[in-house]
Design an enzyme around this catalytic site. Structure first.
Site, PDB file in Angstrom:
ATOM      1  N   HIS A  66       1.352  -1.207  -0.109  1.00  0.00           N
ATOM      2  CA  HIS A  66      -0.144   0.216  -0.599  1.00  0.00           C
ATOM      3  C   HIS A  66       1.210   1.466   0.073  1.00  0.00           C
ATOM      4  O   HIS A  66       1.832   1.634   0.879  1.00  0.00           O
ATOM      5  CB  HIS A  66      -0.935  -0.043   1.284  1.00  0.00           C
ATOM      6  CG  HIS A  66      -1.737  -0.846   1.541  1.00  0.00           C
ATOM      7  ND1 HIS A  66      -2.081  -1.820   2.654  1.00  0.00           N
ATOM      8  CD2 HIS A  66      -2.303  -1.612   0.690  1.00  0.00           C
ATOM      9  CE1 HIS A  66      -3.153  -2.367   2.251  1.00  0.00           C
ATOM     10  NE2 HIS A  66      -2.557  -2.770   0.990  1.00  0.00           N
ATOM     11  N   TYR A 129       2.223   1.851  14.240  1.00  0.00           N
ATOM     12  CA  TYR A 129       2.548   2.681  13.593  1.00  0.00           C
ATOM     13  C   TYR A 129       1.886   4.139  13.465  1.00  0.00           C
ATOM     14  O   TYR A 129       0.540   4.246  13.874  1.00  0.00           O
ATOM     15  CB  TYR A 129       2.044   2.701  11.921  1.00  0.00           C
ATOM     16  CG  TYR A 129       1.179   2.268  11.223  1.00  0.00           C
ATOM     17  CD1 TYR A 129      -0.196   3.242  10.770  1.00  0.00           C
ATOM     18  CD2 TYR A 129       0.574   1.136  11.437  1.00  0.00           C
ATOM     19  CE1 TYR A 129      -1.018   2.607   9.996  1.00  0.00           C
ATOM     20  CE2 TYR A 129      -0.538   0.185  11.097  1.00  0.00           C
ATOM     21  CZ  TYR A 129      -1.182   1.375  10.223  1.00  0.00           C
ATOM     22  OH  TYR A 129      -2.877   0.659   9.796  1.00  0.00           O
TER      23      TYR A 129
END
Length: 472
Positions: A66, A129
């Site tokens: 992605h 993240y």
């Protein structure tokens, strides 16, 4: 705890961070993100605003590739993963790949436009993240096939045995036509002297001003609704050339409002947006933020306390304070700007051509700043990635009075310098006020020290050399 260690990769901007993990019989502890230490080892101050956690129950879960429209800092809370990254950005590194096995002692900073994928190597693996933009519904971003032949990623667990979503099984192969363009540049105040010069240097930039023009969109920075609707997240750099420069008119009731809107509220709005959207803000200010009492040598310095005299000057000083709050900013204080349009040099040239012998003030001293020199300085600071902050900028050479500059224009127009007589600021003001017009106080010394910008490797061109070229 000690500093983490940083390692570069074949993908520009993608870096590996070896964290200082402390283990004992109870488990481990680490500083997963410590801003001061991360900046010290060279990570960008990317301003995370959201923390996400991806829990993967089974070994072999594979997500990606992605290409998300934000920067991210990836690390593990539990387990191990195999990470794979592909550069999807326009440029020489398009298609470059990097892979790494990660455990809880390793983190990776992934810049915007780099495709990322993670394959879990243990059951119950959680990676976390930080991202510097909020997730929004409806965002579409490019993806890449996990088995893309040009990327040729050597997955530890064969894809035929991996757990992959249907969507990720149908991602396209690498295509240069879909390479991600860098974020854009925006010129604010595009119809002014400096704005027009900036368009020549940044022809692909978006341009806005208070009114529409050819290739210029209308945007009023004092209009909260219009500002909220503008796609600020699309920009890496915003060049603010907008200003209200009618120094005397600013002393009127109507002019005061306009001056504060353009010179203070507009820059404050841009500074806020720069913090929210992580763009670099370049703002052009004025030596009028000083009262003109500094010694002629070296002149006003960047760290001199603000001491504005009139409304225009006060509004510019307020804008300077606001811009200083933007994390990434270049504030250029300039003087006596000359560019494409009505200005002092063109006025004197016209008077010389018409045979007029004007009287010009001789107790105000400074240096001309040609717009092409101002643009050259802006490009220099951005391209060199010079330290953020405030810089004085004008053309070089000795400081001159307005009368001396007028005499130089007359001589270059075939007239005698003696055809320009002198007057004082006080006498000039008296004549203006006698006619019922407003008159703002002026700094008598507009000369500024140029040593700070010289220290970055920029050498200002002599003003008289620039004047010769301008008149030619």
């Amino acid at each position: 705890m000690s500093l983490p260690a940083l390692e570069t990769t074949p993908i520009p901007g993608l870096v590996v961070v070896r964290l200082d993990r402390r283990d004992d019989d109870r488990g481990f502890f680490k500083e997963n993100w410590q801003r001061e230490k991360m900046l010290a080892i060279g990570l960008p101050d990317f301003g995370p605003v959201q923390n996400n956690v991806s829990f993967n129950a089974d070994r072999g879960v594979t997500r990606g590739i992605h290409t998300e429209p934000w920067d991210k800092f990836v690390s593990l809370a539990t387990g191990r993963i195999f990470g794979a990254w592909v550069d999807m950005r326009e440029g020489e590194s398009f298609g470059a790949t990097f892979t790494l096995e990660m455990d809880t002692s390793v983190a990776v900073f992934v810049p915007r436009g780099v495709g990322n994928s993670y394959q879990t190597l243990e059951d119950a693996t959680s990676y976390t993240y930080l991202v510097n933009e909020h997730w929004r519904p409806g965002i579409a971003y490019p993806a890449l096939a996990l088995d893309d032949p040009s990327a040729a990623i050597a997955w530890p667990i064969p894809l035929a045995e991996a757990i992959i979503s249907e969507k990720d099984q149908n991602n396209p192969t690498l295509d240069p036509a879909t390479a991600i363009a860098p974020k854009k540049t925006l010129v604010v105040g595009a119809l002014g002297q400096l704005g027009r010069a900036l368009h020549g240097a940044y022809p692909g930039a978006d341009r806005v001003d208070l009114i529409e023009g050819e290739g210029v969109t209308a945007l009023d920075l004092t209009d909260a609704e219009a500002v909220a609707a503008w796609p600020w997240h699309e920009y890496a750099v915003v060049l603010n050339a907008a200003a209200y420069t009618a120094v005397d008119a600013a002393e009127t009731a109507e002019g005061r409002i306009a001056a504060w809107g353009a010179n203070a509220i507009g820059p404050a709005t841009l500074a806020r947006l720069a913090r929210e959207h992580h763009f670099t803000l370049v703002h052009v200010s004025s030596e009028y933020v000083f009262d003109g009492t500094a010694p002629l040598d070296p002149g006003h310095t960047e760290d001199e306390p603000l001491s504005p005299l009139g409304v225009y000057a006060q509004s510019k000083a307020a804008g300077d304070i606001a811009v200083g709050l933007a994390p990434r900013h270049y504030l250029l204080r300039t003087s006596w700007v000359i560019g494409d349009g009505k200005n002092f040099v063109r006025t004197m040239q016209s008077l010389a051509d018409k045979g007029v012998s004007p009287s010009v003030v001789e107790d105000q001293v400074g240096r001309l700043t040609f717009t092409d020199e101002l643009v050259r300085a802006i490009r220099h600071l951005l391209d060199r990635e010079a330290p953020y902050g405030t810089y004085n900028l004008s053309n070089g050479g000795p400081a001159m009075s307005w009368r001396e500059i007028a005499q130089a224009v007359f001589e270059r127009s075939g007239r005698s310098a003696d055809d320009v007589s002198g007057t004082t600021t006080a006498a000039y003001a008296e004549g203006v006020l006698a006619q019922g017009n407003p008159f703002a106080p002026r700094p008598l010394n507009s000369a500024m020290s140029l040593e700070k910008i010289r220290s970055t490797g920029f050498e200002p061109e002599d003003a008289m050399v620039a004047l010769d070229r301008y008149l030619a």
